[in-house]
Design an enzyme around this catalytic site. Structure first.
Site, PDB file in Angstrom:
ATOM      1  N   TYR A 142      47.223 -76.410  80.643  1.00 19.48           N
ATOM      2  CA  TYR A 142      46.713 -76.184  79.287  1.00 19.48           C
ATOM      3  C   TYR A 142      46.706 -77.477  78.468  1.00 19.48           C
ATOM      4  CZ  TYR A 142      46.586 -71.043  79.075  1.00 19.48           C
ATOM      5  OH  TYR A 142      46.279 -69.722  79.223  1.00 19.48           O
ATOM      6  N   LYS A 188      52.557 -72.542  93.378  1.00 22.46           N
ATOM      7  CA  LYS A 188      51.574 -72.671  94.457  1.00 22.46           C
ATOM      8  C   LYS A 188      51.974 -73.909  95.262  1.00 22.46           C
ATOM      9  CE  LYS A 188      47.790 -71.349  96.586  1.00 22.46           C
ATOM     10  NZ  LYS A 188      47.633 -70.070  97.315  1.00 22.46           N
ATOM     11  N   ASP A 220      49.505 -66.298  94.468  1.00 18.60           N
ATOM     12  CA  ASP A 220      48.569 -65.287  94.986  1.00 18.60           C
ATOM     13  C   ASP A 220      49.340 -64.085  95.523  1.00 18.60           C
ATOM     14  OD1 ASP A 220      49.542 -66.994  96.954  1.00 18.60           O
ATOM     15  OD2 ASP A 220      47.683 -67.062  98.116  1.00 18.60           O
ATOM     16  N   ASP A 244      50.153 -66.847  82.199  1.00 21.84           N
ATOM     17  CA  ASP A 244      49.105 -66.218  81.394  1.00 21.84           C
ATOM     18  C   ASP A 244      48.462 -65.091  82.205  1.00 21.84           C
ATOM     19  OD1 ASP A 244      47.227 -65.941  79.246  1.00 21.84           O
ATOM     20  OD2 ASP A 244      45.758 -66.978  80.499  1.00 21.84           O
ATOM     21  N   ASP A 248      49.205 -60.677  81.942  1.00 20.38           N
ATOM     22  CA  ASP A 248      48.154 -59.682  81.685  1.00 20.38           C
ATOM     23  C   ASP A 248      48.148 -58.630  82.797  1.00 20.38           C
ATOM     24  OD1 ASP A 248      47.169 -60.943  79.362  1.00 20.38           O
ATOM     25  OD2 ASP A 248      45.086 -60.565  79.932  1.00 20.38           O
TER      26      ASP A 248
END
Ligand code: IPM
Ligand code: MG
Length: 356
Positions: A142, A188, A220, A244, A248
Site C-alpha cells: 500500500y 507468500k 492462497d 485486507d 473481507d
C-alpha cells in the site's frame, strides 16, 4: 466527571447515518457509567474533497492527533472513482492511518448463533468461529516506493522492514495470549522475498511467547482454509494487502459485513471503524446496519478509554437485540421478528442498555 475528546469522522455514503446511531449509544452508556464524551466532527473522504479540494484537510489530522480516540464511519463513492489517486477519498484514510502511526488493525470475526443461517457458509462449518485478523496497516504494498503508472507500465513495491514486522507480530502474540494462544502467520514465502523476511522475523518474535503456538500458512491456502475449516484459526497475523483481502472473506461468516467492527491502534490515538465501506447504493435510505459501527464504538471504549463495563453493556445489548429477532434490511431474511431501520435499530439498542 472525566471528559474524553472524541474526533468524529462521519465520511461519505452511509457513514453519517451509522455514526449517528453509534453516538446515540455512546451517550447512553457514558451517562450510565458517569463519564463525558466531547465530540468534534471532522471532514475526510469525498465530502472533504467537495468542501476543501482535499480528501483529508490538515485540520482533520491535527484534530485527530489531539483527541483521545477517533470514531469513523466510511468513505468513498462512485462519484470520486476517476479522481487522481492523491485526491481520492481512500487516500484520506490511508494518510490518516499513516500520519497517526496506526500500524495494527484488529478485525475480530465472531459468529452470532442467532445469525448462523445468514451466512453463505454452512452452519456446521462456522458454528463457534471466533477469530481475530491482525493486519499490518501502514506498510507493505500500500505504501511501498517506488510506485508508478506511466500509462504503458505500472508497478508497486511490497516492502517490509524487520522493525515493522516485529511490532505487528508482537501485537498478534499479545492478542493471542488473551485468547486461545494460537497465531497463524499468513504470507507468500514460497514466492516473495518480503514474505521470507516476514516469516523468519515472526519466528524470532515467537521465541518470546513460548506459550503461543505459531503456524505459518501461504495466503492462497489461508483463503481456502478460511472457508474449509475456519475454526482452526485463533489469531491470523498478516501484512497489509493480504489482511485486507482475508478480512473481507472472513467477514462473510458473520452473515453480514454490516456486523463487523475494527480498531486501528499502535499510534498516537486509536481509530475505530466498521470494516464495511460507504455503500453509496443504499446511502440516505435509513436501511444500513449500524451494528458494525456501534461495535466499533464499543471497541473504542474498551481499548482507547479503558471503559470495559460500558463496552460490555453495548456488546450484550447487541446480542440481546439479535437474539430477539430485530434485523436491519441486510439480515431481514434470517429469523427476523422485526425488520427495522437504521434509526430504529439504534433506538432498540438504547432501550436495552437503559433497562440493563
Ligand atoms: C479497508 C478498506 C481500505 C483498505 C480502503 C478503503 C483503502 O478496504 O479498510 O479494508 O484497503 O485498507
Ligand atoms: Mg478492505
Amino acid at each position: 466527571m472525566k471528559t474524553y475528546d472524541i474526533a468524529v469522522i462521519k465520511g461519505d455514503g452511509i457513514g453519517p447515518e451509522i455514526v449517528d446511531e453509534a453516538i446515540k449509544i455512546l451517550d447512553v452508556v457514558s451517562k450510565k457509567e458517569n463519564f463525558n464524551l466531547n465530540y468534534k466532527e471532522y471532514l475526510m473522504g469525498g465530502c472533504a474533497y467537495e468542501a476543501t479540494g482535499n480528501p483529508i484537510p490538515d485540520e482533520t489530522i491535527e484534530g485527530c492527533k489531539k483527541s483521545d480516540a477517533i470514531l469513523f464511519g466510511s468513505i468513498g463513492g462512485y462519484k470520486w472513482d476517476n479522481l487522481p489517486r492523491e485526491l481520492k477519498p481512500e487516500s484520506g484514510l490511508l494518510k490518516l492511518r499513516k500520519e497517526l502511526g496506526l500500524f495494527a488493525n484488529l478485525r475480530p470475526v465472531a459468529v452470532f448463533d442467532e445469525l448462523i443461517e445468514a451466512s453463505s457458509m454452512k452452519p456446521e462449518v462456522i458454528k463457534g468461529v471466533d477469530l481475530l485478523v491482525v493486519r499490518e496497516l501502514t506498510g507493505g504494498i500500500y505504501f511501498g516506493e517506488p510506485r508508478v503508472n506511466d500509462g504503458q507500465k505500472a508497478y508497486n513495491t511490497m516492502v517490509y522492514s524487520k522493525d515493522e514486522i516485529i511490532r505487528i507480530a508482537k501485537v498478534a502474540f499479545e492478542s493471542a495470549m488473551k485468547r486461545d494462544k494460537k497465531v497463524c502467520s499468513v504470507d507468500k514465502a514460497n514466492v516473495l522475498e518480503v514474505s521470507r523476511l516476514w516469516r523468519a522475523t515472526v519466528e524470532e518474535v515467537a521465541l518470546d511467547y513460548p506459550r503461543v503456538e505459531l503456524s505459518h500458512m501461504f495466503v492462497d491456502n489461508a483463503a481456502m482454509q478460511l472457508v474449509r475449516d475456519p475454526r482452526q484459526f485463533d489469531v491470523i497475523l498478516t501484512g497489509n494487502i493480504f489482511g485486507d483481502i482475508l478480512s473481507d472473506e472472513a467477514s462473510m461468516m458473520s452473515g453480514s459485513i454490516g456486523l463487523l467492527p475494527s480498531s486501528s491502534i499502535g499510534g498516537i490515538v486509536g481509530l475505530y471503524e466498521p470494516i464495511h465501506g460507504s455503500a453509496p447504493d443504499i446511502a440516505g435510505q435509513g436501511i444500513a446496519n449500524p451494528i458494525a459501527t456501534i461495535l466499533s464504538a464499543s471497541m473504542m471504549l474498551r481499548y482507547s478509554l479503558g471503559k470495559t463495563k460500558a463496552a460490555d453493556m453495548i456488546d450484550s445489548a447487541i446480542k440481546e437485540v439479535l437474539s430477539e429477532g430485530y434485523r436491519t434490511a441486510d439480515l431481514a431474511k434470517y429469523h427476523a421478528k422485526v425488520v427495522c431501520s437504521t434509526q430504529e435499530m439504534g433506538d432498540i439498542i438504547v432501550e436495552k442498555i437503559k433497562k440493563a
